[in-house]
Design an enzyme around this catalytic site. Structure first.
Site, PDB file in Angstrom:
ATOM      1  N   GLN A   3      36.285   7.289  23.229  1.00 12.86           N
ATOM      2  CA  GLN A   3      36.873   6.066  23.735  1.00 12.86           C
ATOM      3  C   GLN A   3      36.382   4.831  23.189  1.00 12.86           C
ATOM      4  O   GLN A   3      35.271   4.347  23.670  1.00 12.86           O
ATOM      5  CB  GLN A   3      36.628   6.102  25.348  1.00 12.86           C
ATOM      6  N   ASP A  12      44.069   9.492  25.210  1.00  9.71           N
ATOM      7  CA  ASP A  12      43.119   9.995  26.471  1.00  9.71           C
ATOM      8  C   ASP A  12      43.016   8.614  26.865  1.00  9.71           C
ATOM      9  O   ASP A  12      42.813   8.623  28.262  1.00  9.71           O
ATOM     10  CB  ASP A  12      42.005  10.635  25.942  1.00  9.71           C
ATOM     11  N   SER A  13      42.947   7.591  26.343  1.00  6.39           N
ATOM     12  CA  SER A  13      42.546   6.281  26.908  1.00  6.39           C
ATOM     13  C   SER A  13      43.379   5.087  26.237  1.00  6.39           C
ATOM     14  O   SER A  13      44.077   5.322  25.388  1.00  6.39           O
ATOM     15  CB  SER A  13      41.103   5.894  27.036  1.00  6.39           C
ATOM     16  N   LEU A  14      43.256   3.746  26.815  1.00  3.12           N
ATOM     17  CA  LEU A  14      43.810   2.605  26.135  1.00  3.12           C
ATOM     18  C   LEU A  14      43.408   2.513  24.556  1.00  3.12           C
ATOM     19  O   LEU A  14      44.143   2.324  23.717  1.00  3.12           O
ATOM     20  CB  LEU A  14      43.432   1.532  26.846  1.00  3.12           C
TER      21      LEU A  14
END
Length: 18
Positions: A3, A12-14
């Site tokens: 991340q 998986d994330s922004l």
């Protein structure tokens, strides 16, 4: 994927460098 600010994509994330 780690991340970290890299590429702004829907992963998986922004923030996803993969």
């Amino acid at each position: 994927d780690p991340q970290v600010p890299x590429y702004f994509i829907f992963g998986d994330s922004l923030y996803d460098n993969g």
